[in-house]
Motif scaffolding. Structure first.
Motif, short mmCIF file in Angstrom:
data_model
loop_
_atom_site.label_atom_id
_atom_site.label_comp_id
_atom_site.label_asym_id
_atom_site.label_seq_id
_atom_site.Cartn_x
_atom_site.Cartn_y
_atom_site.Cartn_z
N GLU A 45 0.86 -1.19 0.00
CA GLU A 45 0.00 0.00 0.00
C GLU A 45 0.90 1.24 0.00
O GLU A 45 1.88 1.29 0.74
CB GLU A 45 -0.91 0.00 1.22
CG GLU A 45 -1.85 -1.19 1.28
CD GLU A 45 -2.73 -1.34 0.05
OE1 GLU A 45 -3.38 -0.36 -0.33
OE2 GLU A 45 -2.75 -2.44 -0.53
N ASP A 46 0.55 2.19 -0.83
CA ASP A 46 1.35 3.40 -0.94
C ASP A 46 0.42 4.61 -0.90
O ASP A 46 -0.81 4.47 -0.87
CB ASP A 46 2.15 3.39 -2.25
CG ASP A 46 3.38 4.30 -2.24
OD1 ASP A 46 3.60 5.02 -1.24
OD2 ASP A 46 4.12 4.29 -3.23
N GLU A 47 1.01 5.78 -0.88
CA GLU A 47 0.24 7.01 -0.93
C GLU A 47 1.07 8.08 -1.59
O GLU A 47 2.29 8.05 -1.55
CB GLU A 47 -0.21 7.44 0.47
CG GLU A 47 0.90 7.58 1.47
CD GLU A 47 0.40 7.76 2.89
OE1 GLU A 47 -0.82 7.75 3.13
OE2 GLU A 47 1.23 7.91 3.79
N ARG A 118 5.26 7.76 -1.40
CA ARG A 118 5.97 7.77 -0.11
C ARG A 118 7.33 7.07 -0.19
O ARG A 118 8.33 7.58 0.29
CB ARG A 118 5.12 7.12 0.98
CG ARG A 118 5.85 7.08 2.33
CD ARG A 118 4.99 6.56 3.45
NE ARG A 118 3.93 7.46 3.84
CZ ARG A 118 4.09 8.56 4.60
NH1 ARG A 118 5.29 8.89 5.02
NH2 ARG A 118 3.07 9.31 4.92
N GLU A 142 -3.54 10.98 -2.08
CA GLU A 142 -4.36 9.79 -2.32
C GLU A 142 -3.62 8.56 -1.81
O GLU A 142 -2.39 8.59 -1.65
CB GLU A 142 -4.65 9.62 -3.81
CG GLU A 142 -3.40 9.42 -4.66
CD GLU A 142 -3.66 9.41 -6.15
OE1 GLU A 142 -4.79 9.10 -6.57
OE2 GLU A 142 -2.71 9.71 -6.90
N LYS A 143 -4.37 7.50 -1.56
CA LYS A 143 -3.80 6.22 -1.16
C LYS A 143 -4.16 5.20 -2.23
O LYS A 143 -5.24 5.29 -2.83
CB LYS A 143 -4.34 5.78 0.20
CG LYS A 143 -3.91 6.71 1.32
CD LYS A 143 -4.41 6.23 2.65
CE LYS A 143 -3.92 7.19 3.73
NZ LYS A 143 -3.96 6.63 5.05
N TYR A 183 8.80 3.17 5.49
CA TYR A 183 7.71 3.98 6.03
C TYR A 183 8.09 4.47 7.38
O TYR A 183 7.61 5.21 8.03
CB TYR A 183 6.41 3.17 6.06
CG TYR A 183 5.72 3.11 4.73
CD1 TYR A 183 4.66 3.93 4.45
CD2 TYR A 183 6.18 2.26 3.72
CE1 TYR A 183 4.02 3.90 3.22
CE2 TYR A 183 5.56 2.23 2.49
CZ TYR A 183 4.48 3.05 2.25
OH TYR A 183 3.88 3.02 1.02
#
Length: 183
Positions: A45-47, A118, A142-143, A183
């Motif tokens: 998962e990224d943003e 990110r 946004e994600k 992260y």
């Protein structure tokens, strides 16, 4: 492997050749229901983060918080929301040859903001030593899930093989450790 502008990638994907495109999201290819191409499970998962100069921080609240500002993006790479603001002449864009150049433009206050994934941002800001010169908005743009795209859809054999590899990767301790460090 090579990084190509999205317009060129879209042309490649129209060909009948086999292409594997890592670290992308279905929404970027107008395929939110994952029907146009074959897609793997999420790698992670990224943003997308809004980055600005620390001396002139921009806090992202909504698209209106970007109106009247100047941004930069790597030639051929686009964010739909920012692109819409540029089309309506509400944001000005300066093209750049690399993400490193964009961070340097931010640090020198030549632009007001830029958008970075990110993981990419974390890697480059450390490499360039610009942590103190840059500000990250508290709210991401946004994600999304980073996935692998396969074209053409007929390559289900390749999809099965890659899906197993993605699931094995996601289950590995090394992958989880790398994601935590990023992260």
């Amino acid at each position: 492997m090579e990084v190509v502008p999205r317009a060129r990638l879209v042309k490649y994907l129209e060909e009948k050749k086999t292409y594997v495109v890592p670290l992308v999201a279905p929404e970027w290819f107008k395929d939110p229901y994952q029907e146009k191409f074959l897609w793997m499970s999420s790698l992670y998962e990224d943003e997308n983060l809004l980055i600005s100069p620390s001396q002139k921080p921009v806090e992202f609240l909504n698209r209106e918080s970007l109106v009247g500002k100047k941004t930069s993006d790597v030639i051929g790479h686009r964010n739909a929301m920012v692109e819409d603001l540029i089309t309506h002449k509400q944001v000005q864009r300066i093209e750049a040859g690399s993400y490193e150049n964009i961070l340097k433009m931010l640090a020198s206050e030549r632009i007001d903001f830029a958008i970075f994934g990110r993981m990419l941002y974390g890697s480059l800001v450390d490499e360039l030593g610009l942590q103190k010169e840059l500000y990250v908005s508290a709210k991401p743009i946004e994600k999304f899930s980073r996935k692998v795209l396969i074209n053409p859809k007929s390559r289900t054999d390749l999809q099965k093989w890659l899906e197993k590899a993605v699931l094995d990767l996601r289950g590995s301790k090394e992958w989880k450790r790398m994601l935590v460090c990023s992260y």
